[in-house]
Design a protein around this motif. Structure first.
Motif, PDB file in Angstrom:
ATOM      1  N   GLY A 239      33.718  -1.840 -43.150  1.00  0.00           N
ATOM      2  CA  GLY A 239      33.882  -0.569 -42.820  1.00  0.00           C
ATOM      3  C   GLY A 239      33.025  -0.425 -41.394  1.00  0.00           C
ATOM      4  N   ALA A 240      33.504   0.864 -40.648  1.00  0.00           N
ATOM      5  CA  ALA A 240      34.224   0.992 -39.471  1.00  0.00           C
ATOM      6  C   ALA A 240      32.409   1.389 -38.789  1.00  0.00           C
ATOM      7  CB  ALA A 240      34.462   1.926 -38.945  1.00  0.00           C
ATOM      8  N   GLY A 241      32.728   0.343 -37.278  1.00  0.00           N
ATOM      9  CA  GLY A 241      30.908   0.562 -36.967  1.00  0.00           C
ATOM     10  C   GLY A 241      30.309   1.596 -35.748  1.00  0.00           C
ATOM     11  N   MET A 242      29.511   1.166 -35.339  1.00  0.00           N
ATOM     12  CA  MET A 242      29.609   3.060 -34.428  1.00  0.00           C
ATOM     13  C   MET A 242      29.258   2.955 -33.183  1.00  0.00           C
ATOM     14  SD  MET A 242      28.446   6.508 -36.641  1.00  0.00           S
ATOM     15  CE  MET A 242      28.419   7.203 -35.552  1.00  0.00           C
ATOM     16  N   THR A 243      29.545   3.138 -32.028  1.00  0.00           N
ATOM     17  CA  THR A 243      28.368   2.711 -30.901  1.00  0.00           C
ATOM     18  C   THR A 243      27.524   4.035 -30.164  1.00  0.00           C
ATOM     19  OG1 THR A 243      30.380   2.889 -29.590  1.00  0.00           O
ATOM     20  CG2 THR A 243      30.175   1.339 -30.706  1.00  0.00           C
ATOM     21  N   PHE A 244      27.033   3.635 -29.555  1.00  0.00           N
ATOM     22  CA  PHE A 244      25.805   4.989 -29.054  1.00  0.00           C
ATOM     23  C   PHE A 244      24.967   4.936 -27.637  1.00  0.00           C
ATOM     24  CE2 PHE A 244      23.123   3.680 -31.845  1.00  0.00           C
ATOM     25  CZ  PHE A 244      21.566   3.725 -31.579  1.00  0.00           C
ATOM     26  N   LEU A 245      24.674   5.768 -26.759  1.00  0.00           N
ATOM     27  CA  LEU A 245      23.710   5.370 -26.116  1.00  0.00           C
ATOM     28  C   LEU A 245      22.267   5.756 -26.230  1.00  0.00           C
ATOM     29  CD1 LEU A 245      25.889   6.158 -22.324  1.00  0.00           C
ATOM     30  CD2 LEU A 245      25.418   3.764 -23.804  1.00  0.00           C
ATOM     31  N   ASP A 246      21.444   4.569 -25.951  1.00  0.00           N
ATOM     32  CA  ASP A 246      19.799   5.453 -25.969  1.00  0.00           C
ATOM     33  C   ASP A 246      19.594   6.200 -24.973  1.00  0.00           C
ATOM     34  OD1 ASP A 246      19.447   3.653 -24.473  1.00  0.00           O
ATOM     35  OD2 ASP A 246      17.575   2.231 -25.861  1.00  0.00           O
ATOM     36  N   ALA A 247      17.936   6.777 -25.321  1.00  0.00           N
ATOM     37  CA  ALA A 247      17.769   7.737 -23.410  1.00  0.00           C
ATOM     38  C   ALA A 247      17.569   6.557 -22.407  1.00  0.00           C
ATOM     39  CB  ALA A 247      16.403   7.921 -24.073  1.00  0.00           C
ATOM     40  N   THR A 248      17.844   5.209 -22.568  1.00  0.00           N
ATOM     41  CA  THR A 248      18.011   4.489 -20.947  1.00  0.00           C
ATOM     42  C   THR A 248      18.988   4.115 -21.077  1.00  0.00           C
ATOM     43  OG1 THR A 248      17.416   2.608 -22.421  1.00  0.00           O
ATOM     44  CG2 THR A 248      15.745   3.741 -21.844  1.00  0.00           C
ATOM     45  N   GLY A 249      20.060   4.965 -21.884  1.00  0.00           N
ATOM     46  CA  GLY A 249      21.611   4.547 -21.359  1.00  0.00           C
ATOM     47  C   GLY A 249      22.338   2.670 -21.615  1.00  0.00           C
ATOM     48  N   LEU A 250      20.835   2.379 -22.274  1.00  0.00           N
ATOM     49  CA  LEU A 250      21.612   1.547 -23.527  1.00  0.00           C
ATOM     50  C   LEU A 250      22.256   1.098 -24.009  1.00  0.00           C
ATOM     51  CD1 LEU A 250      20.640  -2.015 -23.496  1.00  0.00           C
ATOM     52  CD2 LEU A 250      19.187  -1.430 -25.155  1.00  0.00           C
ATOM     53  N   LEU A 251      23.720   0.243 -25.167  1.00  0.00           N
ATOM     54  CA  LEU A 251      24.608   0.735 -25.056  1.00  0.00           C
ATOM     55  C   LEU A 251      24.026   0.298 -26.452  1.00  0.00           C
ATOM     56  CD1 LEU A 251      27.275   1.283 -26.599  1.00  0.00           C
ATOM     57  CD2 LEU A 251      28.373  -0.379 -25.335  1.00  0.00           C
ATOM     58  N   TRP A 252      24.374   0.894 -27.660  1.00  0.00           N
ATOM     59  CA  TRP A 252      23.667   0.023 -28.861  1.00  0.00           C
ATOM     60  C   TRP A 252      25.343   0.047 -29.871  1.00  0.00           C
ATOM     61  CZ3 TRP A 252      19.350  -1.874 -30.526  1.00  0.00           C
ATOM     62  CH2 TRP A 252      18.465  -1.552 -29.710  1.00  0.00           C
ATOM     63  N   THR A 253      25.713  -1.147 -30.672  1.00  0.00           N
ATOM     64  CA  THR A 253      26.474  -0.754 -31.646  1.00  0.00           C
ATOM     65  C   THR A 253      26.190  -0.655 -33.324  1.00  0.00           C
ATOM     66  OG1 THR A 253      26.504  -3.033 -31.835  1.00  0.00           O
ATOM     67  CG2 THR A 253      28.722  -2.203 -30.619  1.00  0.00           C
ATOM     68  N   VAL A 254      25.954   0.137 -34.030  1.00  0.00           N
ATOM     69  CA  VAL A 254      25.323  -0.039 -35.504  1.00  0.00           C
ATOM     70  C   VAL A 254      26.724  -0.569 -35.757  1.00  0.00           C
ATOM     71  CG1 VAL A 254      24.526   1.433 -36.771  1.00  0.00           C
ATOM     72  CG2 VAL A 254      23.887   2.312 -34.910  1.00  0.00           C
ATOM     73  N   THR A 255      26.955  -1.416 -37.464  1.00  0.00           N
ATOM     74  CA  THR A 255      27.399  -2.370 -38.300  1.00  0.00           C
ATOM     75  C   THR A 255      26.202  -2.094 -39.831  1.00  0.00           C
ATOM     76  OG1 THR A 255      26.871  -4.159 -37.595  1.00  0.00           O
ATOM     77  CG2 THR A 255      29.102  -2.959 -37.219  1.00  0.00           C
ATOM     78  N   GLU A 256      27.349  -1.772 -41.070  1.00  0.00           N
ATOM     79  CA  GLU A 256      26.720  -1.719 -41.826  1.00  0.00           C
ATOM     80  C   GLU A 256      27.498  -3.702 -42.319  1.00  0.00           C
ATOM     81  OE1 GLU A 256      28.170   0.442 -44.710  1.00  0.00           O
ATOM     82  OE2 GLU A 256      26.432   0.852 -45.477  1.00  0.00           O
ATOM     83  N   ARG A 257      26.579  -4.450 -43.140  1.00  0.00           N
ATOM     84  CA  ARG A 257      26.536  -5.696 -43.264  1.00  0.00           C
ATOM     85  C   ARG A 257      26.431  -6.033 -44.912  1.00  0.00           C
ATOM     86  NH1 ARG A 257      26.560  -9.244 -38.756  1.00  0.00           N
ATOM     87  NH2 ARG A 257      27.419  -8.204 -37.056  1.00  0.00           N
TER      88      ARG A 257
END
Lengths: 78, 136
Positions: free
Chosen positions: A13-31
């Motif tokens: 499926g599709a992944g997601m992205t978000f910024l944490d409290a420090t502004g760091l970009l995270w991607t989330v994927t289901e594997r």
């Protein structure tokens, strides 16, 4: 199969992205994770940033509906 | 003197096992862990690392990625696959190998987390502490 004898984990499926409290970009994927040594389930979530990668085994089916705060909290869980 | 039934202190936990063929890198990793209050030991060879982990019932490993051993091409894969002897083992890959293919390999090998070498000590310790909670 790669030269080293292991296949990459298939993304589901599709992944997601978000910024944490420090502004760091995270991607989330289901594997797909059924063939992973020490697997704790058929699938897992992979949280990835430039700083770190985290594997999470226990997560809700509706994880894509979580707000950023929920995703950040989930990345700390097992 | 403690009684026979005394609860073991936190210091009774097995040390963090650092696996790295580059001695200079493992020295830095061990020092970083010890500065944060962990007890850590290093092995530079895969078979010795496997023996140590099984003898000490290691619960937390910080390992480079492509460290071979007699039981497989990657010690991380062998360690994570040994659920019978090491059911609580958590493995953090701490590596110079930072391409997307390397990360895919580490995830396929079973690692629980990955931190590239060169990332700050604070980030490494943050991620080690996250796994420490799961290994308890």
């Amino acid at each position: 199969m790669s030269a080293r004898g292991s296949e990459p984990l298939r993304t589901v499926g599709a992944g997601m992205t978000f910024l944490d409290a420090t502004g760091l970009l995270w991607t989330v994927t289901e594997r797909n994770a059924e063939n992973v040594p020490g697997s704790r389930g058929l699938r897992c979530l992979i949280f990835a940033s430039d700083e770190a990668v985290r594997r999470v085994w226990v997560y809700p089916a509706g994880w894509r509906d979580l707000l950023t705060t929920g995703l950040i909290a989930l990345s700390w869980s097992r | 003197m403690s009684s026979p039934g005394a609860v073991k202190s936190a210091s009774a936990r097995p040390p963090v096992l650092v696996i790295d063929e580059i001695t200079g890198d493992s020295d830095v990793t061990v020092a970083t862990l010890e500065d944060a209050g962990f007890v850590a030991v290093a092995e530079s060879e895969g078979d010795a690392a496997l023996k140590h982990a099984r003898n000490c019932l290691t619960r937390l490993v910080v390992s480079e990625l492509y460290v071979p051993c007699a039981e497989g091409a990657c010690v991380v894969t062998v360690l994570k696959g040994d659920r019978h002897r090491l059911p609580r083992l958590q493995v953090l890959v701490h590596t110079r190998h930072t391409t997307a293919a390397d990360t895919d390999w580490a995830l396929a090998a079973g690692c629980d987390a990955l931190v590239p070498k060169g990332t700050s000590a604070a980030v490494l310790i943050r991620e080690v502490r996250r796994l420490e909670g799961f290994a308890a």
